[in-house]
Scaffold this active site. Structure first.
Site, mmCIF file in Angstrom:
data_model
loop_
_atom_site.group_PDB
_atom_site.id
_atom_site.type_symbol
_atom_site.label_atom_id
_atom_site.label_comp_id
_atom_site.label_asym_id
_atom_site.label_seq_id
_atom_site.Cartn_x
_atom_site.Cartn_y
_atom_site.Cartn_z
ATOM 1 N N ARG A 161 0.741 -1.297 0.124
ATOM 2 C CA ARG A 161 0.219 -0.202 0.051
ATOM 3 C C ARG A 161 0.900 1.332 -0.044
ATOM 4 O O ARG A 161 1.841 1.352 0.497
ATOM 5 C CB ARG A 161 -0.957 -0.154 1.136
ATOM 6 C CG ARG A 161 -1.866 -1.193 1.465
ATOM 7 C CD ARG A 161 -2.662 -1.100 2.595
ATOM 8 N NE ARG A 161 -3.471 -2.183 2.891
ATOM 9 C CZ ARG A 161 -3.158 -3.278 3.381
ATOM 10 N NH1 ARG A 161 -1.954 -3.547 4.272
ATOM 11 N NH2 ARG A 161 -3.968 -4.443 3.579
ATOM 12 N N LYS A 186 -2.121 -2.279 7.746
ATOM 13 C CA LYS A 186 -3.417 -1.948 8.901
ATOM 14 C C LYS A 186 -3.395 -2.559 10.043
ATOM 15 O O LYS A 186 -2.799 -3.586 10.165
ATOM 16 C CB LYS A 186 -4.664 -2.154 7.893
ATOM 17 C CG LYS A 186 -4.848 -1.419 6.403
ATOM 18 C CD LYS A 186 -5.988 -1.888 5.956
ATOM 19 C CE LYS A 186 -6.379 -0.794 4.737
ATOM 20 N NZ LYS A 186 -7.483 -1.340 3.969
ATOM 21 N N HIS A 258 -2.408 2.224 -5.906
ATOM 22 C CA HIS A 258 -3.032 1.137 -5.224
ATOM 23 C C HIS A 258 -3.012 0.350 -6.648
ATOM 24 O O HIS A 258 -3.013 -0.995 -6.485
ATOM 25 C CB HIS A 258 -4.387 1.464 -4.567
ATOM 26 C CG HIS A 258 -4.476 0.383 -3.566
ATOM 27 N ND1 HIS A 258 -3.867 0.247 -2.555
ATOM 28 C CD2 HIS A 258 -5.386 -0.745 -3.606
ATOM 29 C CE1 HIS A 258 -4.437 -0.747 -1.620
ATOM 30 N NE2 HIS A 258 -5.431 -1.485 -2.515
ATOM 31 N N ARG A 261 -0.547 -2.296 -6.518
ATOM 32 C CA ARG A 261 -0.921 -3.560 -5.790
ATOM 33 C C ARG A 261 -1.853 -4.398 -6.390
ATOM 34 O O ARG A 261 -1.510 -5.686 -6.505
ATOM 35 C CB ARG A 261 -1.614 -2.966 -4.587
ATOM 36 C CG ARG A 261 -1.813 -3.920 -3.548
ATOM 37 C CD ARG A 261 -2.475 -3.297 -2.235
ATOM 38 N NE ARG A 261 -2.904 -4.030 -1.318
ATOM 39 C CZ ARG A 261 -2.290 -4.698 -0.364
ATOM 40 N NH1 ARG A 261 -0.652 -4.695 -0.248
ATOM 41 N NH2 ARG A 261 -2.777 -5.275 0.657
ATOM 42 N N HIS A 284 -3.746 -9.388 3.957
ATOM 43 C CA HIS A 284 -5.186 -9.463 3.927
ATOM 44 C C HIS A 284 -5.531 -9.957 5.091
ATOM 45 O O HIS A 284 -4.925 -11.078 5.300
ATOM 46 C CB HIS A 284 -5.601 -10.047 2.743
ATOM 47 C CG HIS A 284 -5.414 -9.236 1.292
ATOM 48 N ND1 HIS A 284 -5.431 -9.681 0.233
ATOM 49 C CD2 HIS A 284 -5.138 -7.900 1.188
ATOM 50 C CE1 HIS A 284 -5.221 -8.907 -0.649
ATOM 51 N NE2 HIS A 284 -4.941 -7.736 -0.051
ATOM 52 N N TYR A 293 -8.374 -10.883 -6.894
ATOM 53 C CA TYR A 293 -7.361 -10.910 -8.058
ATOM 54 C C TYR A 293 -7.586 -12.184 -8.900
ATOM 55 O O TYR A 293 -7.386 -12.086 -10.034
ATOM 56 C CB TYR A 293 -5.913 -10.833 -7.363
ATOM 57 C CG TYR A 293 -5.783 -9.756 -6.513
ATOM 58 C CD1 TYR A 293 -5.930 -8.592 -6.998
ATOM 59 C CD2 TYR A 293 -5.291 -10.021 -5.330
ATOM 60 C CE1 TYR A 293 -5.706 -7.514 -6.142
ATOM 61 C CE2 TYR A 293 -4.982 -8.917 -4.386
ATOM 62 C CZ TYR A 293 -5.200 -7.566 -4.803
ATOM 63 O OH TYR A 293 -4.925 -6.563 -4.051
#
Length: 333
Positions: A161, A186, A258, A261, A284, A293
């Site tokens: 990110r 995150k 992004h 990514r 994730h 994806y």
């Protein structure tokens, strides 16, 4: 018995709950802060009063619904942004409901406001030729161009990110084999990401030209201050505009940091990497996020189609259907 002032609850929510007890990241706190800035200004404008005079019992579910409608219809925010704003408000009202009995019904009404369902879009990604065209744009003979090239190459290598990349410090970089970096994602979750030797060489050259303290961000502007995500988006937009001369397909795509990514995720899936490995690589929480994806890559779908049994494929059309003159004659009967 009166309820405590709104200012008291906001201070307790941000400082005691989010920062101290929940240990939320600074980005989460700033996102919630921005939501409350917009919300309080909106309520003050509707009530024709200063923000300082707003009381907690005036922040009803009707005000929340009006605010959500306002940011969608007049500020033209996306459904995803609308739901993020609602999540920030829900967090506060849930905090109040556990601590202020007099506001229980008011908070319950707000907490029953559901998130809005929106269209599920597949992640936009770049083809290899488009990535190469963008990477050729920075002028690597200048310090700024060297920095931009290293940052874009790092994003493409790691799938990080943008804020993870901009927070990267020298202490979290391993330049010796096996080359790797430690990223803070995150929720302040740390993960290890491998990098190519070529990427490590770019980072080493950047550090050699512009040495940085071990705990200070690597990517900085000309004044030595850390780059902002907005600044990176601005520079990337410039590079994409010039890259369209080499890759015209970029004209139809919205490219932002992004996007790199998404591109890495799609290419990993196309290369046959297991989605559980990609989930760990990308940090994730849910495997459902990683599965996007797999759904996005048309080439992966095409290869799966080609592996089907040949006998199950539709046969060639009958000869008479391939003869337009015969069809015309039959139509004339």
């Amino acid at each position: 018995m009166k309820m405590a002032p709104l200012a008291y609850w906001l201070h307790a929510f941000f400082h005691e709950w989010l920062a101290e007890q929940r240990n939320c990241s600074r980005h989460t706190i700033l996102s919630y802060r921005d939501t409350w800035r917009l919300y309080l200004r909106f309520v003050a404008a509707r009530r024709h009063c200063p923000v300082s005079s707003i009381k907690l019992d005036e922040l009803t579910a009707d005000e929340v619904l009006a605010f959500l409608k306002h940011i969608e219809s007049e500020q033209h925010t996306s459904i995803g942004t609308r739901n993020c704003r609602l999540a920030a408000l829900h967090s506060f009202y849930r905090f109040i409901a556990d601590r202020e009995p007099l506001a229980a019904m008011q908070c319950a009404a707000v907490l029953h406001i559901p998130a809005k369902r929106g269209p599920i879009t597949e992640p936009a990604y770049l083809d290899i030729e488009e990535v190469e065209a963008i990477l050729r744009q920075p002028d690597r003979s200048t310090p700024e161009g060297q920095r931009d090239y290293a940052l874009l190459a790092f994003l493409y290598n790691t799938g990080a990110r943008i804020q993870e990349a901009l927070s990267l410090c020298p202490c979290n970089i391993r330049l010796a084999a096996p080359e790797q970096v430690k990223l803070c994602g995150k929720g302040n979750k740390m993960r290890i990401c491998p990098i190519w030797p070529e990427t490590a060489a770019l980072l080493a050259a950047l550090l050699e030209r512009n040495p940085r303290p071990e705990n200070e961000p690597l990517f900085v502007n000309r004044y030595g201050f850390p780059l902002s995500a907005a600044g990176v988006r601005y520079k990337l937009a410039q590079y994409v505009r010039t890259a369209t001369n080499e890759a015209p397909s970029l004209r139809g795509k919205r490219v932002h940091p992004h996007t790199f990514r998404h591109t890495v995720g799609v290419q990993l899936v196309a290369s046959g990497v297991d989605v559980t490995v990609i989930r760990s690589w990308f940090g994730h929480v849910s495997l459902n996020t990683t599965n996007h994806y797999a759904r996005a890559n048309i080439e992966t779908k095409r290869r799966a189609l080609e592996q089907m049994d040949q006998s199950t494929r539709p046969r060639s059309p009958p000869r008479w259907r391939r003869n337009p003159n015969l069809l015309d004659w039959l139509d004339s009967l």
